[in-house]
Motif scaffolding. Structure first.
Motif, PDB file in Angstrom:
ATOM      1  N   MET A 150       0.832  -1.209   0.000  1.00 50.37           N
ATOM      2  CA  MET A 150       0.000   0.000   0.000  1.00 50.37           C
ATOM      3  C   MET A 150       0.861   1.251   0.000  1.00 50.37           C
ATOM      4  N   ALA A 151       1.929   1.238   0.791  1.00 50.82           N
ATOM      5  CA  ALA A 151       2.810   2.404   0.845  1.00 50.82           C
ATOM      6  C   ALA A 151       3.518   2.620  -0.489  1.00 50.82           C
ATOM      7  N   ALA A 152       3.940   1.533  -1.145  1.00 48.25           N
ATOM      8  CA  ALA A 152       4.624   1.640  -2.439  1.00 48.25           C
ATOM      9  C   ALA A 152       3.676   2.149  -3.524  1.00 48.25           C
ATOM     10  N   VAL A 153       2.431   1.698  -3.483  1.00 48.59           N
ATOM     11  CA  VAL A 153       1.440   2.146  -4.460  1.00 48.59           C
ATOM     12  C   VAL A 153       1.145   3.631  -4.268  1.00 48.59           C
ATOM     13  N   GLU A 154       0.956   4.052  -3.025  1.00 47.77           N
ATOM     14  CA  GLU A 154       0.700   5.473  -2.752  1.00 47.77           C
ATOM     15  C   GLU A 154       1.897   6.321  -3.175  1.00 47.77           C
ATOM     16  N   LYS A 155       3.103   5.838  -2.909  1.00 46.47           N
ATOM     17  CA  LYS A 155       4.321   6.564  -3.283  1.00 46.47           C
ATOM     18  C   LYS A 155       4.407   6.757  -4.795  1.00 46.47           C
ATOM     19  N   ASP A 156       3.847   5.798  -5.555  1.00 49.98           N
ATOM     20  CA  ASP A 156       3.889   5.858  -7.021  1.00 49.98           C
ATOM     21  C   ASP A 156       2.676   6.580  -7.607  1.00 49.98           C
ATOM     22  N   GLY A 157       1.815   7.104  -6.721  1.00 56.02           N
ATOM     23  CA  GLY A 157       0.678   7.888  -7.198  1.00 56.02           C
ATOM     24  C   GLY A 157      -0.626   7.125  -7.325  1.00 56.02           C
ATOM     25  N   GLY A 158      -0.670   5.897  -6.853  1.00 55.42           N
ATOM     26  CA  GLY A 158      -1.889   5.104  -6.927  1.00 55.42           C
ATOM     27  C   GLY A 158      -2.719   5.192  -5.666  1.00 55.42           C
ATOM     28  N   ASP A 159      -3.912   4.608  -5.712  1.00 54.50           N
ATOM     29  CA  ASP A 159      -4.827   4.622  -4.565  1.00 54.50           C
ATOM     30  C   ASP A 159      -4.686   3.311  -3.796  1.00 54.50           C
ATOM     31  N   PRO A 160      -4.020   3.302  -2.654  1.00 54.03           N
ATOM     32  CA  PRO A 160      -3.791   2.057  -1.921  1.00 54.03           C
ATOM     33  C   PRO A 160      -5.062   1.432  -1.360  1.00 54.03           C
ATOM     34  N   SER A 161      -6.083   2.270  -1.135  1.00 57.88           N
ATOM     35  CA  SER A 161      -7.317   1.756  -0.525  1.00 57.88           C
ATOM     36  C   SER A 161      -8.121   0.882  -1.489  1.00 57.88           C
TER      37      SER A 161
END
Length: 323
Positions: free
Chosen positions: A159-170
């Motif tokens: 989730m943290a990696a996805v958010e860092k790349d601009g995605g929605d972790p939720s």
């Protein structure tokens, strides 16, 4: 030595860990000789090669211990058996101990076991099915991503990696799949991507699936991946056993980290996992070591609270009891 099927179900894990032992003695009672029997739960993955190799090299016997390794899907799954006294120690992700501490169950982390790498190739990764079209972490949003144990280091760092790349972790749809079952589940299209350690990273990449991200490295470089834990009761009531096991583990992990012993560590993989020899000879091994990195564990717990995987922070002063 009995091999663990790396591509089959580890279906008997819960039974093996929570059932009765095959003798009337408790796991750590003295045997007929001078060795004490010790039961340790560990994942059937390549990282466990240090433990298997140390046993074969006689490092535990040197400290008066006869060790039986029982397969577990994750650290959390080993906690009930640990509390019941069916096993003496467990090696697993920190989240089992995190949650046990939040419930004040009397579980303590006495040492590290393995850590990820701050740079270069890491020891676990998210790998996507070639037909999924996923190419980067942000594209995992809205997709079915497997982890071996929900609510642990895998999904938190993803989730943290996805958010860092601009995605929605939720929006990630996490699915619990045991590591050995991942190749078939990806092939069948039941999941879009999977978080896996070695040897599965190498296996999946070699058949054409797509490396997406090493989430530990992307979020907390050098993160503790596996810890060694027991109960407060065991540490207090049988301090000699815990001290002897600690001494053996320190020696084993130092032995495994020494490049001079790499061939023996890889032979332990071949002896215990059904893997093609080229895979066993080439998989990335972790950084083995006994000293805990408290800062990385706290960073992981803070991310877990941010993503609502944990409600609160563990009491690290109580939980971490480095031996």
């Amino acid at each position: 030595m009995k091999k663990v099927m790396a591509l089959g179900l580890v279906a008997a894990t819960a039974i093996a860990l929570t059932g009765c032992t095959d003798s009337d003695a408790s796991p750590s009672d003295q045997t007929d000789g001078e060795l004490r029997q010790v039961r340790v739960a560990a994942l059937p993955i390549t990282e466990t090669a240090a433990l298997w190799g140390g046993i074969k090299a006689g490092l535990f016997e040197k400290h008066g211990l006869q060790v039986e390794v029982l397969p577990a899907q994750g650290g959390a799954q080993a906690i009930p058996a640990l509390l019941n006294g069916d096993i003496d120690f467990a090696i697993g992700q920190p989240f089992g101990p995190f949650r046990a501490d939040l419930q004040d169950l009397g579980v303590v982390v006495i040492g590290n076991y393995a850590s990820s790498y701050a740079e270069g190739d890491d020891i676990n990764a998210v790998v996507a099915s070639a037909k999924s079209g996923i190419k980067r972490p942000a594209e995992l949003a809205g997709k079915r991503v497997s982890v071996n144990s929900l609510g642990a280091a895998g999904d938190v760092t993803i989730m943290a990696a996805v958010e860092k790349d601009g995605g929605d972790p939720s929006s990630i749809k996490f699915v619990e799949v045991a590591f050995p079952d991942v190749p078939a589940q990806l092939e069948a299209g039941n999941i879009d991507a999977a978080w896996v350690p070695e040897p599965f990273v190498t296996q999946l990449k070699s058949r054409g699936d797509t490396f997406i991200v090493a989430p530990y490295q992307a979020v907390v470089p050098g993160l503790t991946t596996l810890t060694t834990f027991t109960t407060t009761k065991k540490a207090e009531s049988d301090a000699k056993l815990v001290d002897d096991f600690t001494a053996a583990m320190k020696e084993t992990l130092t032995w495994a980290q020494d490049s001079a012993n790499e061939a023996a560590v890889r032979q332990a993989i071949k002896d215990n996992l059904e893997l093609p020899e080229p895979v066993a000879d080439s998989v990335k091994l972790p950084a083995f070591g006994w000293e805990l990195d408290r800062a990385s564990m706290q960073a992981l717990a803070e991310l877990a609270q941010k993503y609502k995987v944990l409600d609160n922070q563990p009491n690290f002063d109580r939980l971490i009891q480095q031996r």
